[in-house]
Design an enzyme around this catalytic site. Sequence first.
Site, PDB file in Angstrom:
ATOM      1  N   ASN A  17      -6.001   5.641  16.829  1.00  0.00           N
ATOM      2  CA  ASN A  17      -7.130   5.393  17.723  1.00  0.00           C
ATOM      3  C   ASN A  17      -7.735   6.692  18.242  1.00  0.00           C
ATOM      4  O   ASN A  17      -8.922   6.727  18.590  1.00  0.00           O
ATOM      5  CB  ASN A  17      -6.691   4.485  18.874  1.00  0.00           C
ATOM      6  N   GLU A  18      -6.946   7.756  18.285  1.00  0.00           N
ATOM      7  CA  GLU A  18      -7.505   9.048  18.667  1.00  0.00           C
ATOM      8  C   GLU A  18      -8.559   9.484  17.633  1.00  0.00           C
ATOM      9  O   GLU A  18      -9.643   9.954  17.992  1.00  0.00           O
ATOM     10  CB  GLU A  18      -6.407  10.110  18.775  1.00  0.00           C
TER      11      GLU A  18
ATOM     12  N   GLN B 296       0.856  -1.187   0.000  1.00  0.00           N
ATOM     13  CA  GLN B 296       0.000   0.000   0.000  1.00  0.00           C
ATOM     14  C   GLN B 296       0.894   1.239   0.000  1.00  0.00           C
ATOM     15  O   GLN B 296       1.992   1.209   0.539  1.00  0.00           O
ATOM     16  CB  GLN B 296      -0.994  -0.012   1.155  1.00  0.00           C
TER      17      GLN B 296
ATOM     18  N   GLU C 281     -10.942  -1.731   5.675  1.00  0.00           N
ATOM     19  CA  GLU C 281      -9.688  -1.847   6.397  1.00  0.00           C
ATOM     20  C   GLU C 281      -9.943  -1.771   7.898  1.00  0.00           C
ATOM     21  O   GLU C 281      -9.262  -2.411   8.684  1.00  0.00           O
ATOM     22  CB  GLU C 281      -8.762  -0.714   5.959  1.00  0.00           C
TER      23      GLU C 281
ATOM     24  N   SER D  39       3.852  -0.317   3.667  1.00  0.00           N
ATOM     25  CA  SER D  39       4.158  -1.627   4.249  1.00  0.00           C
ATOM     26  C   SER D  39       4.288  -2.665   3.151  1.00  0.00           C
ATOM     27  O   SER D  39       3.585  -2.631   2.145  1.00  0.00           O
ATOM     28  CB  SER D  39       3.112  -2.030   5.289  1.00  0.00           C
TER      29      SER D  39
ATOM     30  N   SER E  57       0.433   6.866   2.924  1.00  0.00           N
ATOM     31  CA  SER E  57       0.971   8.011   3.673  1.00  0.00           C
ATOM     32  C   SER E  57       2.056   8.759   2.916  1.00  0.00           C
ATOM     33  O   SER E  57       2.739   8.211   2.055  1.00  0.00           O
ATOM     34  CB  SER E  57       1.558   7.534   4.998  1.00  0.00           C
TER      35      SER E  57
END
Lengths: 334, 334, 374, 374
Positions: C354-355, C124, C242, C159, C127
């Site tokens: 997670n934020e 992928q 995802e 990744s 970013s």
Amino acid sequence: MRFVLDTEQRLLGDTLHGLLTKAGTPALIRRWAAGDHDRTLWSALGETGVFALAVPERHGGAGPLPVELVVAAHELGRHAAPGPIVETLAAAALLDGSAAAGPAAEWLPRIAAGQAVVSLGSPGRIRRALDADAADLILLADGEHLFSAVPEGPAVRALDPARRLFPVRQVERLATGPAVPRAAATAYDLAALACAAQLLGLGRALLDVTVKYARTRRQFGRPIGEFQAVKHHLANALTGLEFARPLAYGAALSFGSPDFPRDVSAAKAAASDAAYATARTALQVHGAIGYTDEYDPSLWIRKVRALRSAWGTPADHRARVLAAVPEVRGESPR
Amino acid sequence: MRFVLDTEQRLLGDTLHGLLTKAGTPALIRRWAAGDHDRTLWSALGETGVFALAVPERHGGAGPLPVELVVAAHELGRHAAPGPIVETLAAAALLDGSAAAGPAAEWLPRIAAGQAVVSLGSPGRIRRALDADAADLILLADGEHLFSAVPEGPAVRALDPARRLFPVRQVERLATGPAVPRAAATAYDLAALACAAQLLGLGRALLDVTVKYARTRRQFGRPIGEFQAVKHHLANALTGLEFARPLAYGAALSFGSPDFPRDVSAAKAAASDAAYATARTALQVHGAIGYTDEYDPSLWIRKVRALRSAWGTPADHRARVLAAVPEVRGESPR
Amino acid sequence: MDLDLSPVEPFRAEVRDWLRRNVPATPLPSLETEAGFAAHRAWERTLAAARLSVVSWPEEYGGRGASPLEWLVFEEEYYAAGAPGRVSQNGINLLALTLFAHGTPGQLGRVLPPMAAGEVIWAQAWSEPGAGSDLAALRATATRADGGWRLNGQKTWSSRAAFADRAFGLFRSGPAAERHRGLTYLMFPLDADGVTVRPVGRLDGRPAFAELFLDDVFVPDRDVIGEPGQGWTVAMSTAGNERGLTLRSPGRFLAAADRLVALWRAHGADPLLRDRVADAWIKARAYRLKGFETISRADDAGAEASVNKVFWSELDVELHETALDILGADAELDGDWLEGYVFSLAGPIYAGTNEIQRNLIAERVLGLPREARR
Amino acid sequence: MDLDLSPVEPFRAEVRDWLRRNVPATPLPSLETEAGFAAHRAWERTLAAARLSVVSWPEEYGGRGASPLEWLVFEEEYYAAGAPGRVSQNGINLLALTLFAHGTPGQLGRVLPPMAAGEVIWAQAWSEPGAGSDLAALRATATRADGGWRLNGQKTWSSRAAFADRAFGLFRSGPAAERHRGLTYLMFPLDADGVTVRPVGRLDGRPAFAELFLDDVFVPDRDVIGEPGQGWTVAMSTAGNERGLTLRSPGRFLAAADRLVALWRAHGADPLLRDRVADAWIKARAYRLKGFETISRADDAGAEASVNKVFWSELDVELHETALDILGADAELDGDWLEGYVFSLAGPIYAGTNEIQRNLIAERVLGLPREARR
């Protein structure tokens, strides 16, 4: 009562901070991990008097000076300095206390001067000797016996690449008698305290770099340090570190008293937790870059995880604390 | 495989929610705490078939229907309905399974119809009988014996004013034999499951009321629900509740299988933690008003704290879970 | 309401039997090494030969048309058997799902079979250095060229890219001020002219991702997914998946929790750690049952993906931290648990921190007001 | 650096000896009940007679001019002896500190001695229904009148007010739009004409605070502290102290942690709870040492008060949650630990919620940017 560092103690910290900043530890850590055991920094630390803090005057040192040891270990942790520094400091206490007159006279002046790299092990407690292949001397304390030792096989791969852990085997007996386990106990406590101080320094450095990152890194059109979630993570990290620090200095001041082992354990448990929580926060706030081998703070993060369970796990130390809490006179009212 | 409530099950929940909303439980809870044991709500619950869910058809019930019991207990928890409801449901299982033909024939049809309030105790496990002074029958299961019992002294003052806990003593033996401890075990598991479901309902209600409060309460010129700290507290509460719920329904579906006790324990531990975390969040987000006796949600908060350690503490249940996890075939690779 | 799995038991038995006979007796080397990557690629081919690499896909692309329940069961058996990690995961769980929703028949036919067969491994490329959580800030560009597009710029945290064959990602084809608009979703080969792959080590030093430098990389029109300029919308369907069950199936955690219990027992079942071991086991079961609930529902509860992601990523960290605490002084030594721990630490960060997930839960599920925007 | 407490050991010995002889053998009833309040007031008088009610105050107001270290030692001995809670706490720790900084000589002479003697018990009157954490949103008014002010409006969460004699708080003497400006700090009697006190039960039903309804309550000029309109600035000096060591001294937690260890041992020293018991004990010591550090420094590290408040309030909750977990099924029964638990739950809320304290720590200590304001 004045429970803050005095001018000279602060100066020691500042001097070490300057020295280590100039030395550029990230590159040294990577070289050390690759097997380059250049002793320039080690000698410089010796000249500054770091190792002398654990060596008594009669052997050319200035110690033991536990508060100054905490100051020094804090700065060494803050810069994640590589090598068996804590081990060498502990070895000084071990040699000094073991009634091993010959080896003590031979090694302690060299340790004090920064001319000897020493590692050590102890069955059960310290199963592998750190950086044993870089050491001039490896000590092995086993019950009433103190041995010299040699590496027994290659280093075990570990999370922190600069921590190279070797199984060792005994070679020569240096001393025997009840003084050995007593000295080993003191050495263990001093090492655990120095480890706690290193953890506080590591945590402080991670907090500082993360705060700086949060001030400048922008996402969604604003610095991420503006978000409450980031703020609260970092405020919690600070709070943990702020309350672990006095425990470390308090323990240093109880050196020589029966409370020393208990106070060391309180400091090590609290410092391990505070530094580890800070490392997790550093990772989370940085995002992927903090997870990256080549980004310097990741060296700090790895070292925190390693030191958290080195020289006794938090659970080991908590158990030791509770065992030392005296029975109170029955359940008193609030 | 269809692991969601069917239409009829949802309807049962909706019906109870409507009934309990109309009944206005906050006033009922306060009256119950003051000793007013009016049975209007109890009878209505009986008419809706709540108690029949634990009573077999041959005694005038419709059960045991564990999934429906979880649905019902969830709604009863959501409204913090007072009285020994779980105890009466457990008593039904205990009477039914204890080979106590006479008492079963006498009491089970009355329980099913909502005409009997029953409490119970069991040395070691349930040391005090809830609302014993309001009960028509108190059961006491002790080893191979099932007794009726009476209160032995006044209620012990407890955090939740509507939970009035009485020491009891045995009066008359109702049954003896190996069926008694078997039935007591089933009754305990059913009660723990109903208690878990109540906790989920209590948690859900607290989450809902706190979200509503956070949407409207303004501080610093904005609704407090806009602050990330509040958002994240509430998101965590939701996440905990969302993952505890399927454990409760999963346990209900394993009723009768050897996995039932383990699954009940997993559900009770998770529901206790999720509801308690939600209650703490509710308190923190509400601020002082949530801490106030006369503000209705405080009744929910107190009940959560009480039920967290009723019918087995989280630690008790976690131990039971692990004891039931089979040995795996050695450590497999990742 | 039921949990009747009997209809899928024959499938489970077949999978279990095949795995028992085929899972390598010795664990493969880490897939974040060159040798390990090759070994895992070979394993993908073995899986594909048994039509077990993509059980939920239609048969024409290499799957078996397995139901969601069968897929969950496959995952349970796969991880319980200790089978190797899936080096094809980026392709199967991200790209393929996007193609099923937005791909042309030609793309499906061209891309999916070699992915299923383990012949083409995908990385992928989301970013960028300035755009991690805030994907709308992407700056790498796709510029119109004859018969296709030219890619320029830098991607990071890609990744699998150190050893993979091809990559997919979003590129800016309109002005940066448009943020979510003006992005285009493209696929490109990692060995194309103008692509430089620089492997980047993760916390344990292994090159788990790479930086990609793109210098006028040509991509033909047929490798654009969806409409040019609509890449955000296209990608969000991938992101939704995802963040759901597919990224980390319950089976992974059921197996890991069983291993944790075994580790704890092997080290003397220290009561000090009992609650944490039990919690990991209970939470793994909770995730399993939550998965059954999810696939039982007709409606897709949007931000449920966020709830799942927060839950499993924190479970993964807790589970591995508990394992390291069981190992005590040996926790720092290289091994399965340490590698699993390092891997787990990425969970709360990637695929939307997670934020951010908690914000989404609070705003989309609980209906709390959005923050004041500048 | 040293921890040499020998100079204060004689003082410690005197306090310990007096407490050993004077602390009631049976605990007093809860001070949140009418009988308990009276008993605690009588205890304050006993303390005052021994000049131990306000050791750190100057002698002329009833104190001993004790040093901060002596005060910390007093607190250690006080709580170790299991002495009663301080019903005068609001006055001593909040109002008196403000008066020392901003009061007139007349106010000091009039207010402090009866406070020290336990003759006048003070309640705080900060919060209003619409102004809890956001104190600048206060709406209760002080209007100029002949020779003084007239108070109108409502105060809430007024701790101790159910049974206390007098109260202090902020009132709006200027337009509401001025927020922090235009507030005046006043003292008023709770039995004055126009004051209605409605006790409000806390979580365990006990009336730990009250609502105050103020209807044209007259307050003479001499009961204004500082300049009219400057109440915010005046109050902030109180708030600073409130959030520091004085609100909850380390001695409280040292004693509570020792009791927790005793409780744990008495219940079989369950290893499952060992870490939590040890942590409470360690943290109590950390707070003690932190206190020594604070009083050793010449400079007042502003937001240190926030760091302290977050720390002790969470320690208090954790410590009592651990105690309840030791008690297991009996946790819900009335008793010292349950009352302590209920009391602890208010800690993270009052005197500035811990969320606000964390913002202050992040912004003032760490230098993180303030949030975008509307």
